[in-house]
Design an enzyme around this catalytic site. Structure first.
Site, PDB file in Angstrom:
ATOM      1  CB  THR A  33      30.947 -58.929 -11.320  1.00 30.45           C
ATOM      2  OG1 THR A  33      29.685 -59.568 -11.178  1.00 30.45           O
ATOM      3  CG2 THR A  33      30.891 -57.549 -10.699  1.00 30.45           C
ATOM      4  CE1 TYR A  74      18.633 -49.113  -7.682  1.00 32.24           C
ATOM      5  CE2 TYR A  74      16.726 -49.544  -9.062  1.00 32.24           C
ATOM      6  CZ  TYR A  74      17.469 -48.680  -8.280  1.00 32.24           C
ATOM      7  OH  TYR A  74      17.035 -47.397  -8.089  1.00 32.24           O
ATOM      8  CE1 TYR A  92      28.738 -64.322  -7.610  1.00 38.34           C
ATOM      9  CE2 TYR A  92      28.536 -63.088  -9.666  1.00 38.34           C
ATOM     10  CZ  TYR A  92      29.144 -63.280  -8.444  1.00 38.34           C
ATOM     11  OH  TYR A  92      30.158 -62.440  -8.043  1.00 38.34           O
ATOM     12  NE  ARG A 107      30.617 -57.384  -7.328  1.00 39.53           N
ATOM     13  CZ  ARG A 107      31.270 -56.281  -7.678  1.00 39.53           C
ATOM     14  NH1 ARG A 107      30.574 -55.225  -8.089  1.00 39.53           N
ATOM     15  NH2 ARG A 107      32.579 -56.214  -7.625  1.00 39.53           N
ATOM     16  CE  LYS A 125      31.842 -65.975  -8.375  1.00 42.93           C
ATOM     17  NZ  LYS A 125      32.167 -64.882  -9.333  1.00 42.93           N
ATOM     18  CB  ILE A 142      34.054 -68.674 -10.020  1.00 40.89           C
ATOM     19  CG1 ILE A 142      33.488 -69.928 -10.698  1.00 40.89           C
ATOM     20  CG2 ILE A 142      34.248 -67.557 -11.048  1.00 40.89           C
ATOM     21  CD1 ILE A 142      32.109 -69.740 -11.308  1.00 40.89           C
TER      22      ILE A 142
END
Length: 291
Positions: free
Chosen positions: A46, A109, A135, A140, A164, A206
């Protein structure tokens, strides 16, 4: 996977003022990470503004990082999205020979159910020639990959090796650490709670701030992994204000101000992102001077 223990950083994509990729700046940033003891690099996550990059630009970023790294430290490639079929096609067609693993974000989304998230990663696991780092980043994606789903995936697919975890929820991270298979890695995706997660049994981070101040941040994580709690927290509290500052007006606009201050790259971001305001630039610069 021992190569994923410690501090990985989510590399930015540096742009020139004309918004083209600054290849020389990207090389400088890679060298800066390696020179300051970062354990591995994450390409096209990202923070790389990958959603604004064309397929050709992504190839340029990959080639530049692979060549600059020159097999010195492990590389992870971001391959994820909301279209399961498209992710699988990318895994089958892209040359992954330079990477030890892929980082794949939970679908965003379209907000699948937990069963939908499971089936998405099941399909990816069955197609991927490389180990997979899940992840989870609800801020997000709009949905939270629950610990029960993560543990189910980790138990069912040997090539799903890590997560992550960036829900910003310490209790959820601890639940993952408590219930995970023995060799499965819980990697913090949240810089502010990276040290507590490591001390609770996590494997590292990360990071975003880590690429701006790699020496201090990676040392903090190593101290945490060695259970040198006092020394690790002394570093954490020196760094904490900087973490707040670089995320205050969005990522990677904040971290790019650090790179500009260090003379490694311009602070250019692509729309819809914009640069941070001058007042925040001053605060970031003051943080770096005092550090």
């Amino acid at each position: 996977m021992q190569s994923l223990i410690g501090t990985g950083v989510a590399l930015v994509t540096p742009f020139k003022k004309d918004l083209t990729i600054d290849i020389e700046a990207l090389k400088r940033i890679v060298h800066f990470q390696i020179d300051n003891q970062i354990e591995y690099l994450v390409v096209l996550g990202t923070t790389a503004e990958n959603v604004t990059l064309s397929p050709n630009e992504k190839e340029v970023v990959i080639q530049t990082v692979v060549e600059a790294n020159n097999n010195r430290i492990p590389l992870v490639l971001g391959v994820g999205g909301s279209n399961t079929t498209k992710v699988i096609e990318e895994l089958k067609t892209r040359d992954l020979s330079s990477f030890v693993a892929i980082l794949s974000v939970s679908p965003y989304y379209n907000k699948p159910t937990q069963e939908g998230i499971y089936q998405h990663f099941k399909a990816i696991a069955q197609a991927s020639p490389k180990p997979i780092i899940l992840y989870n980043v609800p801020a997000r994606t709009g949905s939270n990959m629950l610990p029960s789903t993560v543990i189910r995936l980790a138990n069912d697919f040997k090539n799903i090796v890590a997560i992550k975890e960036a829900a910003g929820d310490m209790v959820q991270a601890m639940r993952l650490i408590q219930d995970k298979p023995k060799d499965f890695l819980v990697i913090s995706g949240d810089d502010m709670i990276a040290l507590p997660i490591v001390l609770a049994g996590g494997s590292g981070v990360i990071s975003v701030i880590g690429e701006g101040i790699p020496k201090q941040f990676s040392e903090m994580i190593r101290l945490g992994l060695q259970h040198k709690v006092k020394e690790a927290y002394e570093l954490h509290y020196k760094i904490a204000d900087g973490i707040d500052l670089i995320f205050e007006q969005g990522n990677p606009a904040g971290i790019k101000e650090i790179f500009k201050y260090l003379g490694l790259s311009e602070n250019t971001v692509r729309l819809p992102l914009v640069n941070v305001e001058p007042q925040l630039v001053s605060k970031i610069e003051n943080f770096l001077k005092n550090l």
